[in-house]
Design a protein around this motif. Structure first.
Motif, mmCIF file in Angstrom:
data_model
loop_
_atom_site.group_PDB
_atom_site.id
_atom_site.type_symbol
_atom_site.label_atom_id
_atom_site.label_comp_id
_atom_site.label_asym_id
_atom_site.label_seq_id
_atom_site.Cartn_x
_atom_site.Cartn_y
_atom_site.Cartn_z
ATOM 1 N N THR A 22 -5.403 -1.182 -5.073
ATOM 2 C CA THR A 22 -5.240 -1.439 -3.897
ATOM 3 C C THR A 22 -4.745 -2.030 -2.867
ATOM 4 N N ALA A 23 -4.905 -3.601 -3.446
ATOM 5 C CA ALA A 23 -4.169 -4.744 -3.157
ATOM 6 C C ALA A 23 -2.701 -4.667 -2.586
ATOM 7 N N ARG A 24 -2.163 -3.767 -3.989
ATOM 8 C CA ARG A 24 -0.178 -3.658 -3.250
ATOM 9 C C ARG A 24 -0.273 -2.649 -2.341
ATOM 10 N N LEU A 25 -0.931 -1.615 -2.690
ATOM 11 C CA LEU A 25 -1.118 -0.739 -0.994
ATOM 12 C C LEU A 25 -1.229 -1.114 0.388
ATOM 13 N N LEU A 26 -2.173 -1.916 0.026
ATOM 14 C CA LEU A 26 -2.605 -2.285 1.921
ATOM 15 C C LEU A 26 -1.237 -3.173 2.097
ATOM 16 N N ALA A 27 -1.306 -4.066 1.432
ATOM 17 C CA ALA A 27 -0.666 -5.147 1.530
ATOM 18 C C ALA A 27 1.262 -4.218 1.964
ATOM 19 N N ALA A 28 1.275 -3.510 1.126
ATOM 20 C CA ALA A 28 2.667 -2.855 1.990
ATOM 21 C C ALA A 28 2.410 -2.000 3.126
ATOM 22 N N ARG A 29 0.714 -1.069 3.516
ATOM 23 C CA ARG A 29 1.131 -0.818 4.669
ATOM 24 C C ARG A 29 0.652 -2.060 5.995
ATOM 25 N N GLY A 30 0.974 -3.203 6.049
ATOM 26 C CA GLY A 30 1.148 -3.811 6.549
ATOM 27 C C GLY A 30 -0.017 -5.219 6.664
ATOM 28 N N ALA A 31 -0.646 -4.682 5.768
ATOM 29 C CA ALA A 31 -2.464 -5.759 5.367
ATOM 30 C C ALA A 31 -1.939 -7.531 4.668
ATOM 31 N N ARG A 32 -2.187 -8.219 5.738
ATOM 32 C CA ARG A 32 -2.017 -9.392 4.664
ATOM 33 C C ARG A 32 -3.548 -9.177 3.562
ATOM 34 N N VAL A 33 -3.210 -9.589 2.461
ATOM 35 C CA VAL A 33 -4.562 -9.415 1.034
ATOM 36 C C VAL A 33 -4.662 -10.552 0.995
ATOM 37 N N ALA A 34 -6.132 -10.625 0.378
ATOM 38 C CA ALA A 34 -6.498 -11.216 -0.615
ATOM 39 C C ALA A 34 -7.202 -11.091 -1.896
ATOM 40 N N LEU A 35 -6.171 -11.163 -2.533
ATOM 41 C CA LEU A 35 -6.914 -10.934 -4.363
ATOM 42 C C LEU A 35 -7.640 -11.539 -4.988
ATOM 43 N N LEU A 36 -9.035 -10.960 -5.243
ATOM 44 C CA LEU A 36 -9.799 -12.061 -5.191
ATOM 45 C C LEU A 36 -10.547 -11.497 -6.783
ATOM 46 N N ALA A 37 -10.736 -12.262 -8.141
ATOM 47 C CA ALA A 37 -10.935 -11.619 -9.264
ATOM 48 C C ALA A 37 -12.020 -12.998 -10.872
ATOM 49 N N ARG A 38 -11.798 -12.531 -11.560
ATOM 50 C CA ARG A 38 -11.720 -13.798 -12.227
ATOM 51 C C ARG A 38 -10.648 -13.769 -13.217
ATOM 52 N N ARG A 39 -9.308 -13.353 -13.286
ATOM 53 C CA ARG A 39 -8.128 -13.589 -14.260
ATOM 54 C C ARG A 39 -7.198 -14.044 -13.128
#
Length: 265
Positions: free
Chosen positions: A36-53
């Motif tokens: 989802t992060a990859r696709l939203l960024a590819a569609r133009g959004a600025r994306v913050a990826l949040l997780a533990r790792r």
């Protein structure tokens, strides 16, 4: 002045329909979240990826940036409210107000009755309490963004298990039922404020969740079921559904979407 999707015309608008939007994706280190992060960024959004790792996040951010997208990693555990609050502050400092939240972090563990309920508590902590903590941290942004540009999006990944009977996974099913019902109520609360609330309930998806069951016999049984389904939807298939939902016209909300393998009843 920030350019919004509806301000743009022509081929560029079609190719990058999320230009100008700020997205947060939880559980973004693998599977549905990473896709989802990859696709939203590819569609133009600025994306913050949040997780533990953090190491996984760094790799995904590098791949997004190499493809021309904009992203940054926010290592945090959704079961720690203070960490979620700090993560929200970091996102605002970097990108400003968030107008698209994808709540994806989750665990699928067997019940393992007779072992003190550790798996039950862990799933409630991540699937229910974590989803609530993240939503609570970012809803003020979503409401403010909707007031400014007429809409914002809260997307939550639940599960088809929310309405199914899954022997051996009753705790997981119960946690996802709680999530789905929470989002029904949040939609009633937030839709008058032009925040679109979408719950996605996938069936069996090809992710790493089933690799962490911790019980060889149960893992084999689950794998046998998975094998009977043939080709499974991928994280990218779910990501495409998310992108579809959040790029509908502002007056259109898709409250509940289910995605299943063709062979899964």
């Amino acid at each position: 002045m920030t350019t919004t999707t509806t301000d743009r015309v022509g081929p560029a608008a079609s190719a990058l329909p999320l230009t100008g939007r700020v997205a947060v994706v939880t559980g973004a280190s693998s599977g549905i979240g990473a896709a989802t992060a990859r696709l939203l960024a590819a569609r133009g959004a600025r994306v913050a990826l949040l997780a533990r790792r953090a190491d996984r996040l760094a790799g995904h951010v590098a791949a997004i940036e190499a493809a021309g997208g904009t992203a940054f990693a926010v290592p945090a555990d959704v079961t720690e409210p203070d960490a979620v609050t700090a993560a929200a502050d970091r996102v605002r400092e970097r990108y400003g107000r968030v107008d698209l939240l994808v709540n994806n972090a989750g665990l699928a563990l067997p019940d393992l009755l007779g072992q003190g309920g550790a798996n039950w508590r862990r799933m409630i902590e991540v699937n229910v309490n974590g989803a609530f903590a993240v939503t609570e941290a970012f809803v003020p942004d979503l409401v403010a963004a909707a007031a400014e540009r007429d809409h914002a999006d809260l997307v939550t990944i639940s599960s088809a298990a929310a309405t199914s009977v899954l022997p051996g996974f009753g705790g997981y099913a119960a946690s996802k039922a709680a999530v789905s019902h929470l989002l029904r109520n949040l939609r009633a609360e937030l839709s008058p404020k032009d925040v679109r609330v979408t719950t996605i309930e996938p069936g069996t998806v090809d992710t790493e969740l089933r690799d962490h069951l911790g019980d060889p016999e149960l893992t084999a049984a689950v794998q046998g079921f998975v094998d009977s389904l043939g080709q499974l939807p991928t994280g990218t298939d779910v990501a495409e559904l998310i992108a579809f939902a959040v790029t509908r016209p502002r007056h259109v909300n898709l409250p509940l979407l289910t995605l299943l393998p063709t062979r899964e009843a």
